[in-house]
Design an enzyme around this catalytic site. Structure first.
Site, mmCIF file in Angstrom:
data_model
loop_
_atom_site.group_PDB
_atom_site.id
_atom_site.type_symbol
_atom_site.label_atom_id
_atom_site.label_comp_id
_atom_site.label_asym_id
_atom_site.label_seq_id
_atom_site.Cartn_x
_atom_site.Cartn_y
_atom_site.Cartn_z
ATOM 1 N N HIS A 97 1.020 5.026 0.459
ATOM 2 C CA HIS A 97 0.424 6.556 2.228
ATOM 3 C C HIS A 97 0.193 7.329 1.144
ATOM 4 O O HIS A 97 1.390 7.807 0.666
ATOM 5 C CB HIS A 97 1.125 6.825 3.189
ATOM 6 C CG HIS A 97 1.390 5.336 4.383
ATOM 7 N ND1 HIS A 97 -0.575 5.688 5.452
ATOM 8 C CD2 HIS A 97 1.338 4.694 4.163
ATOM 9 C CE1 HIS A 97 -0.128 4.192 6.309
ATOM 10 N NE2 HIS A 97 1.245 3.643 5.882
ATOM 11 N N HIS A 152 0.529 -1.386 0.243
ATOM 12 C CA HIS A 152 -0.342 0.109 0.895
ATOM 13 C C HIS A 152 0.832 1.100 0.137
ATOM 14 O O HIS A 152 1.902 1.013 0.519
ATOM 15 C CB HIS A 152 -0.884 -0.009 1.221
ATOM 16 C CG HIS A 152 -0.283 -0.174 2.762
ATOM 17 N ND1 HIS A 152 -0.216 -1.433 2.935
ATOM 18 C CD2 HIS A 152 0.016 0.497 3.718
ATOM 19 C CE1 HIS A 152 0.757 -1.140 4.720
ATOM 20 N NE2 HIS A 152 0.883 0.027 4.658
HETATM 21 P P1 AMP Z 1 1.853 0.466 7.432
HETATM 22 O O1 AMP Z 1 1.921 0.668 8.919
HETATM 23 O O2 AMP Z 1 2.326 1.389 6.741
HETATM 24 O O3 AMP Z 1 1.749 -0.848 7.173
HETATM 25 O O4 AMP Z 1 -0.101 1.014 7.553
HETATM 26 C C1 AMP Z 1 -1.152 -0.400 7.374
HETATM 27 C C2 AMP Z 1 -2.339 1.415 7.428
HETATM 28 O O5 AMP Z 1 -3.087 0.657 7.197
HETATM 29 C C3 AMP Z 1 -2.095 2.448 9.052
HETATM 30 O O6 AMP Z 1 -1.929 3.692 8.853
HETATM 31 C C4 AMP Z 1 -3.888 1.866 9.004
HETATM 32 O O7 AMP Z 1 -4.232 3.132 10.103
HETATM 33 C C5 AMP Z 1 -4.404 1.604 8.091
HETATM 34 N N1 AMP Z 1 -5.426 0.682 8.031
HETATM 35 C C6 AMP Z 1 -5.442 -0.331 9.513
HETATM 36 N N2 AMP Z 1 -7.285 -1.010 8.939
HETATM 37 C C7 AMP Z 1 -7.751 -0.335 8.622
HETATM 38 C C8 AMP Z 1 -8.856 -0.387 7.773
HETATM 39 N N3 AMP Z 1 -9.764 -1.448 8.055
HETATM 40 N N4 AMP Z 1 -8.996 0.510 6.747
HETATM 41 C C9 AMP Z 1 -8.565 1.502 7.011
HETATM 42 N N5 AMP Z 1 -7.175 2.192 6.897
HETATM 43 C C10 AMP Z 1 -6.914 0.712 7.584
#
Ligand code: AMP
Length: 138
Positions: free
Chosen positions: A100, A98
């Site tokens: 950001h 993903h």
């Molecule tokens: P990372 O730490 O780069 O793996 O980012 C994962 C991101 O996913 C974090 O910023 C979380 O807030 C986000 N996240 C986790 N679960 C969900 C969800 N159900 N819907 C939207 N964002 C999510």
């Protein structure tokens, strides 16, 4: 491989969709580090940026660019951070590639901070380091 983003793609978990096509989905990050913080993901599962094939990775970044442009155009953002974490040691918590897209405003922001602290490079052979990396990608 199954993770929370695979479940969002299948519609088993709700998300606040920003963009969708055959290959890519973008939705608001649940944490909203800053207002408009969006995640862009490939619909097909890849663990992270490094294991994602170039063609798919380009599609994901194309959408990330468009979302960043939209954040600047309509949210009043003054800048944007584009960030993708690879593996736990780099802060990746969801093991589905993903990107950001984090709009940045003047003050009053959430908790997002990047600190890149330089270190003493006097003991490093930088030309050798660059040559080794260069060799590895060619
Ligand atoms: P990372 O730490 O780069 O793996 O980012 C994962 C991101 O996913 C974090 O910023 C979380 O807030 C986000 N996240 C986790 N679960 C969900 C969800 N159900 N819907 C939207 N964002 C999510």
């Amino acid at each position: 491989m199954d993770d929370i983003f695979c479940r969002i793609i299948r519609g088993e978990i709700p998300s606040t969709k920003v963009y969708e096509d055959d290959d890519v989905l973008a939705f608001l990050d649940i944490s909203q580090t800053t207002r408009g913080h969006t995640l862009v993901i490939p619909k097909k599962h890849y663990d992270n940026f490094l294991s994602c094939p170039a063609e798919t990775m380009h599609k994901v970044f194309d959408v990330a660019q468009r979302i960043g442009q939209a954040e600047m155009a309509i949210l009043g953002a003054k800048g944007v951070n584009i960030l993708t974490n690879v593996n736990e040691v780099a802060g990746q918590s969801v093991m589905h590639f993903h990107v950001h897209v984090i709009p940045r405003y003047m003050g009053g922001e959430g908790g997002f901070q990047i600190t890149m602290k330089g270190q003493d490079t006097s003991g490093m052979d930088l030309p050798r380091l660059a040559a080794d990396l260069s060799k590895a990608i060619n």
